[in-house]
Scaffold this active site. Structure first.
Site, short mmCIF file in Angstrom:
data_model
loop_
_atom_site.label_atom_id
_atom_site.label_comp_id
_atom_site.label_asym_id
_atom_site.label_seq_id
_atom_site.Cartn_x
_atom_site.Cartn_y
_atom_site.Cartn_z
CB SER A 152 1.73 -3.44 2.63
OG SER A 152 1.08 -4.46 3.30
CB ALA A 153 3.58 -5.31 7.60
CG ASP A 196 -1.73 1.00 5.69
OD1 ASP A 196 -1.17 -0.27 6.08
OD2 ASP A 196 -3.26 1.14 6.53
CE LYS A 200 3.44 -0.28 7.91
NZ LYS A 200 1.59 -0.25 7.77
CD GLU A 223 0.97 -5.93 15.30
OE1 GLU A 223 1.72 -5.23 14.09
OE2 GLU A 223 0.61 -7.55 15.07
CG ASP A 266 -5.89 1.70 9.29
OD1 ASP A 266 -5.79 0.76 10.22
OD2 ASP A 266 -4.48 1.46 8.71
CG ASP A 297 -4.18 -4.43 4.34
OD1 ASP A 297 -5.50 -4.65 3.82
OD2 ASP A 297 -3.81 -5.21 4.59
#
Length: 350
Positions: free
Chosen positions: A198-199, A86, A248, A130, A287, A88
């Site tokens: 990543s989205a 991932d 993702k 979400e 994360d 971020d």
């Protein structure tokens, strides 16, 4: 310490405050049915009870299982290995100079601030959806596609330019964890691919890599939403199928557009999804609990999952420990992962 104000995508402007590192000694830690409060660091660092091995910065749920996985990967060699990461808050820091770091998507500022506000409105509406556990996954997936589609439409309608991306990154509160460059270098030397899932927006992530690391790595590829710009640097469309937070994963390899260096120029180092899928030993870095799904679609033989638990440690540690093989706490550097891959592929085993 920086006291400058900045705006996170979808969040109000706020002033940075001092961030105090939290260690396991600050909260209750349960071992074999009882709790202890404020254990000292020596006790925590030395504690090994059954399947739980802990220190003030790292938690390993099952050391024996981890050892078995490491042995299997080491025996298979680097040609069977890949890293899925991932971006971020995984490759990047959660805290930057005492401030909450920005995400690659949240840092983007369009020339027309009206469209920033419109994207914030979408965030405020869709973001709770979400993470709402009551909404069925099929329904939620459609809503995420709707959110991403509307956001991308606003970027085009608002006249986003590549110059705006450059300036947004230059002024962003974003930084890589210490050790990321060493990790990429080690893997590049052994021709081990790193797939950044990543989205968000691949073009922004690439610009962050350029500006913050000041170099490229031939083995690092980004699987994310790709923009298409005209010759004047104006965004005109998106290429490839839409990648959002719920798809993702390795299936996205088949949807991803070719990488480019700048303004639509195709990179000759495109993603060979068939070759990547033959690398059936995986190191997964994330994360968020949802990042564990990034390897969905890959019929892997052995996977070591590493989670970075950056905040809300007391409430989240149990689930992270059960989900990830290794958990690093308190916005830890990448040095532990560098040590891990060094153990897997030392010169004697290359």
């Amino acid at each position: 310490m920086s006291l400058s104000c900045f705006r996170l995508h979808g969040f109000p402007t706020f002033r940075c405050i001092s961030h105090r590192l939290i260690t396991l000694s600050h909260f209750h830690f349960r071992v074999r049915g009882f709790s202890r409060t404020s254990m000292n660091q020596a006790e925590i660092g030395a504690m090994v009870n059954g399947s739980k091995c802990c220190s003030s910065k790292v938690v390993i749920n099952d050391p024996k299982l981890l050892h078995h996985k490491k042995t299997s990967i080491r025996l298979a060699g680097p040609s069977k290995f890949q890293v899925i990461a991932d971006f971020d808050n995984t490759l990047t820091k959660f805290w930057v100079d005492g401030c909450r770091g920005q995400s690659s998507h949240g840092l983007l500022q369009q020339e027309n601030p009206e469209y920033n506000a419109k994207r914030d409105e979408l965030f405020n509406y869709y973001h709770p959806i979400e993470y709402d556990p009551q909404i069925p996954i099929d329904e939620k997936t459609k809503l995420m596609e709707e959110w991403w589609g509307k956001s991308h439409g606003l970027l085009i309608e608002g006249g986003l330019t590549y110059d705006a991306i450059r300036s947004s990154v230059a002024g962003a509160v974003i930084a890589f964890r210490e050790g990321v460059v060493e990790l990429f270098e080690f893997l590049e030397e052994r021709d081990i691919p790193v797939l950044i899932f990543s989205a968000g927006l691949a073009d922004i992530i690439e610009e962050v890599l350029r500006q913050k690391l000041h170099r490229t790595f031939k083995n690092v590829k980004i699987v994310s939403n790709r923009m298409k710009f005209d010759q004047n640097g104006n965004l005109v469309s998106f290429t490839g199928k839409l990648i959002h937070s719920l798809n993702k994963n390795e299936h996205a390899l088949d949807m991803a557009a070719s990488l480019h260096d700048h303004l639509g120029e195709v990179d000759d180092q495109i993603i060979d999804s068939a070759s990547v899928k033959k690398r059936t030993n995986v190191l997964l870095l994330g994360d968020h609990m949802g990042d564990l799904r990034m390897s969905d679609g890959l019929n892997y033989e052995t996977r070591i999952s590493v989670g970075f638990l950056n905040h809300n440690i007391e409430n989240s540690l149990d689930s992270y420990r059960e989900g990830f093989d290794i958990v690093y706490l308190d916005d830890a550097p990448m040095s532990g992962v560098v040590k891990l891959v060094s153990e897997l592929f030392s010169p004697a085993t290359d």
